[in-house]
Scaffold this motif. Structure first.
Motif, PDB file in Angstrom:
ATOM      1  N   ILE A   6      63.009  35.389  13.048  1.00 11.58           N
ATOM      2  CA  ILE A   6      64.184  34.779  12.430  1.00 11.58           C
ATOM      3  C   ILE A   6      64.042  33.279  12.658  1.00 11.58           C
ATOM      4  O   ILE A   6      64.074  32.811  13.796  1.00 11.58           O
ATOM      5  N   GLU A   7      63.852  32.529  11.571  1.00 18.77           N
ATOM      6  CA  GLU A   7      63.484  31.124  11.713  1.00 18.77           C
ATOM      7  C   GLU A   7      64.483  30.193  11.049  1.00 18.77           C
ATOM      8  O   GLU A   7      64.784  30.316   9.861  1.00 18.77           O
ATOM      9  N   ASN A   8      65.021  29.291  11.874  1.00 19.90           N
ATOM     10  CA  ASN A   8      65.831  28.170  11.408  1.00 19.90           C
ATOM     11  C   ASN A   8      66.970  28.603  10.485  1.00 19.90           C
ATOM     12  O   ASN A   8      67.205  28.019   9.436  1.00 19.90           O
ATOM     13  N   ILE A   9      67.702  29.636  10.914  1.00 14.00           N
ATOM     14  CA  ILE A   9      68.755  30.177  10.044  1.00 14.00           C
ATOM     15  C   ILE A   9      70.081  29.444  10.224  1.00 14.00           C
ATOM     16  O   ILE A   9      70.396  28.946  11.302  1.00 14.00           O
ATOM     17  N   THR A  10      70.842  29.409   9.146  1.00 15.22           N
ATOM     18  CA  THR A  10      72.249  29.015   9.198  1.00 15.22           C
ATOM     19  C   THR A  10      73.042  30.120   8.513  1.00 15.22           C
ATOM     20  O   THR A  10      72.543  30.819   7.632  1.00 15.22           O
ATOM     21  N   LYS A  11      74.279  30.283   8.940  1.00 17.13           N
ATOM     22  CA  LYS A  11      75.144  31.303   8.347  1.00 17.13           C
ATOM     23  C   LYS A  11      76.592  30.928   8.588  1.00 17.13           C
ATOM     24  O   LYS A  11      76.971  30.586   9.715  1.00 17.13           O
ATOM     25  N   SER A  12      77.393  30.969   7.528  1.00 16.36           N
ATOM     26  CA  SER A  12      78.826  30.680   7.655  1.00 16.36           C
ATOM     27  C   SER A  12      79.610  31.689   6.836  1.00 16.36           C
ATOM     28  O   SER A  12      79.099  32.262   5.870  1.00 16.36           O
ATOM     29  N   TYR A  13      80.870  31.900   7.238  1.00 20.31           N
ATOM     30  CA  TYR A  13      81.823  32.662   6.442  1.00 20.31           C
ATOM     31  C   TYR A  13      82.967  31.718   6.100  1.00 20.31           C
ATOM     32  O   TYR A  13      83.773  31.382   6.972  1.00 20.31           O
ATOM     33  N   GLY A  14      82.995  31.264   4.848  1.00 18.38           N
ATOM     34  CA  GLY A  14      83.991  30.270   4.482  1.00 18.38           C
ATOM     35  C   GLY A  14      83.747  28.991   5.264  1.00 18.38           C
ATOM     36  O   GLY A  14      82.647  28.433   5.247  1.00 18.38           O
ATOM     37  N   GLU A  15      84.783  28.527   5.971  1.00 11.51           N
ATOM     38  CA  GLU A  15      84.637  27.316   6.782  1.00 11.51           C
ATOM     39  C   GLU A  15      84.185  27.627   8.200  1.00 11.51           C
ATOM     40  O   GLU A  15      84.100  26.736   9.046  1.00 11.51           O
ATOM     41  N   ARG A  16      83.871  28.876   8.466  1.00  9.69           N
ATOM     42  CA  ARG A  16      83.573  29.302   9.831  1.00  9.69           C
ATOM     43  C   ARG A  16      82.058  29.393  10.043  1.00  9.69           C
ATOM     44  O   ARG A  16      81.406  30.321   9.571  1.00  9.69           O
ATOM     45  N   PRO A  17      81.452  28.427  10.750  1.00 11.43           N
ATOM     46  CA  PRO A  17      80.003  28.478  10.985  1.00 11.43           C
ATOM     47  C   PRO A  17      79.660  29.454  12.116  1.00 11.43           C
ATOM     48  O   PRO A  17      80.334  29.504  13.133  1.00 11.43           O
ATOM     49  N   LEU A  18      78.604  30.252  11.910  1.00 13.21           N
ATOM     50  CA  LEU A  18      78.144  31.179  12.936  1.00 13.21           C
ATOM     51  C   LEU A  18      76.823  30.718  13.542  1.00 13.21           C
ATOM     52  O   LEU A  18      76.671  30.676  14.764  1.00 13.21           O
ATOM     53  N   PHE A  19      75.846  30.386  12.688  1.00 14.54           N
ATOM     54  CA  PHE A  19      74.522  29.978  13.162  1.00 14.54           C
ATOM     55  C   PHE A  19      74.160  28.625  12.570  1.00 14.54           C
ATOM     56  O   PHE A  19      74.384  28.363  11.389  1.00 14.54           O
ATOM     57  N   ASP A  20      73.571  27.786  13.426  1.00 14.53           N
ATOM     58  CA  ASP A  20      73.261  26.417  13.025  1.00 14.53           C
ATOM     59  C   ASP A  20      71.786  26.124  13.303  1.00 14.53           C
ATOM     60  O   ASP A  20      71.411  25.735  14.404  1.00 14.53           O
ATOM     61  N   HIS A  21      70.922  26.382  12.305  1.00 16.74           N
ATOM     62  CA  HIS A  21      69.477  26.102  12.407  1.00 16.74           C
ATOM     63  C   HIS A  21      68.902  26.611  13.731  1.00 16.74           C
ATOM     64  O   HIS A  21      68.428  25.841  14.573  1.00 16.74           O
ATOM     65  N   THR A  22      68.977  27.911  13.900  1.00 18.26           N
ATOM     66  CA  THR A  22      68.501  28.517  15.149  1.00 18.26           C
ATOM     67  C   THR A  22      67.495  29.618  14.835  1.00 18.26           C
ATOM     68  O   THR A  22      67.430  30.121  13.701  1.00 18.26           O
ATOM     69  N   SER A  23      66.701  30.011  15.842  1.00 17.63           N
ATOM     70  CA  SER A  23      65.594  30.947  15.619  1.00 17.63           C
ATOM     71  C   SER A  23      65.540  32.022  16.690  1.00 17.63           C
ATOM     72  O   SER A  23      66.076  31.846  17.798  1.00 17.63           O
ATOM     73  N   PHE A  24      64.876  33.135  16.343  1.00 21.85           N
ATOM     74  CA  PHE A  24      64.736  34.271  17.269  1.00 21.85           C
ATOM     75  C   PHE A  24      63.461  35.030  16.910  1.00 21.85           C
ATOM     76  O   PHE A  24      63.145  35.211  15.724  1.00 21.85           O
ATOM     77  N   TYR A  25      62.711  35.471  17.935  1.00 20.23           N
ATOM     78  CA  TYR A  25      61.477  36.221  17.707  1.00 20.23           C
ATOM     79  C   TYR A  25      61.485  37.461  18.603  1.00 20.23           C
ATOM     80  O   TYR A  25      61.948  37.412  19.746  1.00 20.23           O
ATOM     81  N   LEU A  26      60.955  38.565  18.078  1.00 16.69           N
ATOM     82  CA  LEU A  26      60.937  39.823  18.814  1.00 16.69           C
ATOM     83  C   LEU A  26      59.521  40.362  18.901  1.00 16.69           C
ATOM     84  O   LEU A  26      58.811  40.427  17.886  1.00 16.69           O
ATOM     85  N   GLN A  27      59.115  40.765  20.121  1.00 17.14           N
ATOM     86  CA  GLN A  27      57.789  41.328  20.346  1.00 17.14           C
ATOM     87  C   GLN A  27      57.866  42.854  20.431  1.00 17.14           C
ATOM     88  O   GLN A  27      58.923  43.426  20.683  1.00 17.14           O
ATOM     89  N   GLU A  28      56.737  43.507  20.218  1.00 17.10           N
ATOM     90  CA  GLU A  28      56.652  44.960  20.348  1.00 17.10           C
ATOM     91  C   GLU A  28      57.121  45.406  21.736  1.00 17.10           C
ATOM     92  O   GLU A  28      56.773  44.790  22.737  1.00 17.10           O
ATOM     93  N   GLY A  29      57.898  46.480  21.773  1.00 18.20           N
ATOM     94  CA  GLY A  29      58.272  47.092  23.046  1.00 18.20           C
ATOM     95  C   GLY A  29      59.361  46.386  23.817  1.00 18.20           C
ATOM     96  O   GLY A  29      59.767  46.857  24.880  1.00 18.20           O
ATOM     97  N   GLU A  30      59.871  45.247  23.323  1.00 21.86           N
ATOM     98  CA  GLU A  30      60.937  44.541  24.052  1.00 21.86           C
ATOM     99  C   GLU A  30      62.251  45.310  23.962  1.00 21.86           C
ATOM    100  O   GLU A  30      62.552  45.961  22.966  1.00 21.86           O
ATOM    101  N   LYS A  31      63.037  45.204  25.018  1.00 17.19           N
ATOM    102  CA  LYS A  31      64.381  45.773  25.058  1.00 17.19           C
ATOM    103  C   LYS A  31      65.355  44.603  25.219  1.00 17.19           C
ATOM    104  O   LYS A  31      65.495  44.054  26.313  1.00 17.19           O
ATOM    105  N   VAL A  32      66.002  44.218  24.134  1.00 12.93           N
ATOM    106  CA  VAL A  32      66.790  42.984  24.098  1.00 12.93           C
ATOM    107  C   VAL A  32      68.278  43.304  24.014  1.00 12.93           C
ATOM    108  O   VAL A  32      68.712  44.072  23.140  1.00 12.93           O
TER     109      VAL A  32
END
Length: 599
Positions: A6-32
């Protein structure tokens, strides 16, 4: 190998921002484990991972070979499908495996229609489908909601042994600690990753926040010096002076580290008189199913009582009997004249929280002002303390997340200033931060707390006595929290197994006298010192806990006095060590007392 990006995502609902240019990576077998305050976007992040939602900007990429299985927070089924048809439609597993897992989760009517299932049953049905679906990545939104203690422990084992990767949102801190090897926190639009379980995350987050605060203190110190230089009227002629002025402007305009929004719960309650809540020989059955049989108990002032048992055993029914919503078949409930019950229900229907109602009006229906230790506080101010800021207060209830609705409903219950607080599954959908603050609030709540909960951590943290639902509607009393209850049950089971394997105590004694040259074992008993310790140790533990609480308050007040801060921190560490030693001694004495009583 990286299976999800998940790379450099932004997400908002109306005027409500949730994510601001942020990233996430998942490896095999991880328990997150994903955590964060309600409304920060945990469920939205899971939906993006599962391909059910798209970010406004950025990308979500799943490796080609990876198959996902997703458990939503509020699953939906075709109402005319049977339980068996619904699971087969989703996972295609054979009937024997489906029946085995459904039975393990307390669902034995395989021909029941999905339209007749409760919310909790639907969640367990969807969990079975998610676990049985062949996948490389399990995405689980609140998997422990509506699971009893044994079911939650069973699920722990399933996920620990699962060979694929797991990403889950859960409030269950024991569950997080046991299953996860990485914690991801969503905080003010950013994603922070900690390579640790929940206990390790707490330490690493504290270190991150302390480092940020240390950097801010250093910035403020340098800024003060630069400001003094500017005030002296230095002329910006030379290159050096210009560079220094630019440095000052840069320091002045830099942002301080953002502080987490935290729910603030002020002590709100009314006086409780001599007569509290008395239960006299109540019984309740539905047809042939006996839920409660001949149960009596008188609640004492400041009681902290937990009720536990498998799903469907009658816990919620008992809570509704206490509130008068349901009448018992036998016996009665006596309420003192000053008793004011606040009931935090397990499920909130449309009638309780109409979607077209505004947040502020929902609270004002209870009270426009409430008296707290700090004085009279308005409904709007209380909403701010519960993280509903100005414009959010005039939004509709339909725009709130499930967790935000639960948090708002908790505020409504507390605004009624109850002195008997009944909490039915309070940990469902509340974020961990709010739970921790609620637990602290209950420590100082001047009244009776009665709770039904499947959350082992919450029970250990809050209650002092447990009633467990056993066969045929019988409730059995245990002292202490959930861990104390579990130890006692295991001990009783061991004693029963020992009797079954080795005959009765009298038979063993006769055998010893006839066939052994050894002297019979002496009866266990306390030594003089052990007896004295046993009589006072609970008071000593309480005193140490109060001392730690007092030291924590002093540490907060001495935040800028580093000499005093070091002194208080040292005292706190020493007191915590003493408390740990006392707790070890208490556990030894309790175990010895149980063995003495069992002789």
């Amino acid at each position: 190998m990286n299976i999800l990006s998940i790379e450099n995502i932004t997400k908002s609902y109306g005027e409500r921002p949730l994510f601001d240019h942020t990233s996430f990576y998942l490896q095999e077998g991880e328990k997150v484990g994903i955590i964060g305050i309600n409304g920060t976007g945990k469920s939205t992040l899971l939906k993006m991972m599962a391909g059910l939602e798209e970010p406004d900007e950025g990308s979500v990429t799943l490796a080609n070979h990876v198959v996902c299985s997703y458990l939503p927070q509020h699953p939906l089924f075709q109402e005319k499908d049977t339980v068996m048809e619904a699971v087969q439609r989703r996972c295609g597993a054979d009937k024997a495996r489906i029946k085995s897992m459904l039975t393990r989760l307390g669902m034995t009517d395989f021909e029941a229609l999905c339209g007749s299932l409760s919310g909790g049953q639907r969640k367990r049905l969807a969990l079975v489908a998610a676990l049985l679906e062949p996948s490389d990545l399990l995405i689980l939104d609140e998997p422990t909601n509506h699971l009893d203690h044994d079911m939650a422990q069973w699920l722990e084992g399933q996920l620990i042994n699962y060979t694929g990767a797991v990403v889950m949102v859960t409030h269950d801190r024991y569950f997080l600690d046991s299953v996860s090897n990485r914690i991801v926190e969503i905080d003010k639009g950013k994603i922070y990753s900690y390579q640790a379980n929940y206990a390790g995350f707490l330490e690493l987050k504290a270190a991150r926040e302390e480092a940020a605060l240390a950097s801010e203190r250093k910035r403020q110190s340098v800024l003060r010096k630069e400001l003094e230089w500017v005030k002296r009227g230095a002329r910006a002629r030379t290159t050096k002076q210009k560079a220094r002025l630019e440095r000052y402007e840069e320091l002045k305009n830099a942002s301080a580290p953002a502080v987490d929004g935290k729910v603030e719960i002020s002590s709100v309650s009314t006086r409780l008189g001599k007569t509290t809540v008395e239960i006299e020989q109540i019984g309740k059955a539905y047809g042939d199913k006996v839920l409660i049989q001949d149960f009596s108990y008188t609640f004492l002032k400041n009681d902290r009582i937990g009720f536990i048992g498998p799903n469907g055993c009658g816990k919620t029914t008992l809570m509704k009997i206490l509130t008068g919503e349901i009448l018992p078949d036998a016996g009665k409930v006596i309420l003192g004249q000053t008793v004011k019950i606040g009931y935090y229900a397990q499920e909130i229907g449309e009638t309780e929280m109409p979607s077209d109602k505004r947040v502020i009006d929902y609270i004002k229906d209870v009270a426009e002002y409430v008296k707290t230790q700090e004085g009279s506080v308005s409904a709007s101010q209380m909403l701010e303390r519960f993280l509903f800021e100005g414009k959010d207060q005039y939004g509709l209830l339909s725009r709130l997340s499930g967790g935000e609705k639960r948090r708002l409903n908790l505020l409504k219950v507390l605004m009624g200033a109850p002195n008997v607080l009944i909490l039915d599954e309070p940990t469902n959908d509340l974020d961990i931060t709010t739970l921790a603050i609620l637990e602290d609030y209950l420590d100082s709540f001047s009244g009776i707390v009665i709770t039904v909960s499947h959350d082992r951590y919450f029970l250990d943290r809050v209650v002092k006595r447990i009633f467990a639902f056993e066969k045929d509607g019988v409730l059995k009393q245990y002292e202490g929290g959930y861990t104390d209850y579990k130890m006692r049950v295991m001990q009783e089971a061991g004693e029963e197994n020992g009797k079954a394997a080795g005959g009765s105590k009298d038979e063993k004694t006769i055998h010893n006298k006839k066939n052994s040259w050894k002297e019979p074992e002496k009866k266990l008993k306390f030594t003089y010192k052990e007896q004295k310790d046993y009589e006072v140790i609970e008071g000593e533990i309480a005193a140490l806990e109060e001392k730690i609480s007092s030291l924590e308050q002093q540490i907060m007040e001495a935040a800028t006095d580093f000499v005093r801060l070091n002194e208080l921190t040292g005292q706190k560490q020493q007191t915590e060590q003493e408390l740990e030693e006392k707790m070890d001694r208490w556990m030894y004495l309790e175990d010895l007392k149980a063995r003495i009583d069992a002789q």
